[in-house]
Motif scaffolding. Structure first.
Motif, short mmCIF file in Angstrom:
data_model
loop_
_atom_site.label_atom_id
_atom_site.label_comp_id
_atom_site.label_asym_id
_atom_site.label_seq_id
_atom_site.Cartn_x
_atom_site.Cartn_y
_atom_site.Cartn_z
N GLY A 131 7.61 3.72 -0.83
CA GLY A 131 8.45 4.91 -0.73
C GLY A 131 8.86 5.41 -2.10
N PHE A 132 9.98 6.13 -2.12
CA PHE A 132 10.43 6.79 -3.34
C PHE A 132 11.87 6.39 -3.65
N THR A 170 9.07 -1.71 -5.35
CA THR A 170 8.00 -1.09 -4.55
C THR A 170 8.24 0.40 -4.34
N LEU A 171 9.04 1.00 -5.22
CA LEU A 171 9.39 2.42 -5.07
C LEU A 171 8.92 3.24 -6.26
N ILE A 172 8.40 4.42 -5.97
CA ILE A 172 8.02 5.37 -7.00
C ILE A 172 9.26 6.13 -7.43
N ARG A 173 9.55 6.12 -8.73
CA ARG A 173 10.69 6.87 -9.26
C ARG A 173 10.14 7.99 -10.14
N MET A 187 0.85 -1.18 0.00
CA MET A 187 0.00 0.00 0.00
C MET A 187 0.89 1.24 0.00
N LEU A 188 0.54 2.21 -0.77
CA LEU A 188 1.34 3.43 -0.89
C LEU A 188 1.45 4.16 0.44
N ILE A 189 0.33 4.34 1.13
CA ILE A 189 0.34 5.10 2.38
C ILE A 189 -0.12 4.18 3.49
N THR A 190 0.76 3.89 4.41
CA THR A 190 0.40 3.11 5.58
C THR A 190 0.72 3.95 6.79
N ALA A 191 0.25 3.51 7.94
CA ALA A 191 0.56 4.26 9.17
C ALA A 191 2.06 4.33 9.35
N LEU A 192 2.78 3.25 9.00
CA LEU A 192 4.22 3.22 9.19
C LEU A 192 4.92 4.21 8.27
N ASN A 193 4.69 4.14 6.94
CA ASN A 193 5.44 5.05 6.08
C ASN A 193 4.90 6.47 6.16
N ALA A 194 3.65 6.65 6.58
CA ALA A 194 3.15 8.01 6.82
C ALA A 194 3.93 8.64 7.97
N GLU A 195 4.22 7.85 8.97
CA GLU A 195 5.00 8.34 10.10
C GLU A 195 6.44 8.65 9.67
#
Length: 117
Positions: A38-39, A105-108, A1-9
């Protein structure tokens, strides 16, 4: 998932489940971005958009956490890897046009510039 509680933090954003659902309603390619965590920034693309178009990498990332967010396939330039057009807005209200790809799993971000006619 693009936005999770973990990567949002990690990225410093407060994101609720309801907000995530509203973001995805605006995406044509939800399945592609849902896998992202992530990116992908390296020496080759970290400063490129700043030097060419005065768009910071942080602004590019912000677009994925704001509404509206529109994503569409860039089939004309997708011969080597799938590419996508992204239209969105930064935290300061700046509207951006970006071309991205997803690697693993990264947006470039391939290209980013301010929207214009």
């Amino acid at each position: 998932m693009l936005i999770t509680a973990l990567n949002a933090e990690i990225f410093g954003y407060e994101v609720s489940g309801m907000y995530i659902a509203r973001i995805y309603m605006h995406l044509d390619h939800v399945d592609i971005l849902q896998q992202c965590t992530g990116f992908d920034w390296d020496e080759g693309n970290l400063l490129k958009n700043w030097l060419k178009h005065r768009v910071r990498s942080t602004e590019c990332e912000q677009v994925f956490f704001n509404q509206p967010l529109l994503v569409h396939t860039d089939s004309k330039h997708s011969s080597k890897e799938p590419r996508y057009y992204v239209l969105g807005v930064t935290d300061n209200g700046r509207t951006l046009f970006m071309v991205i790809t997803v690697r693993s799993t990264l947006i470039r971000v391939i290209s980013a510039r301010a929207m214009s006619r």
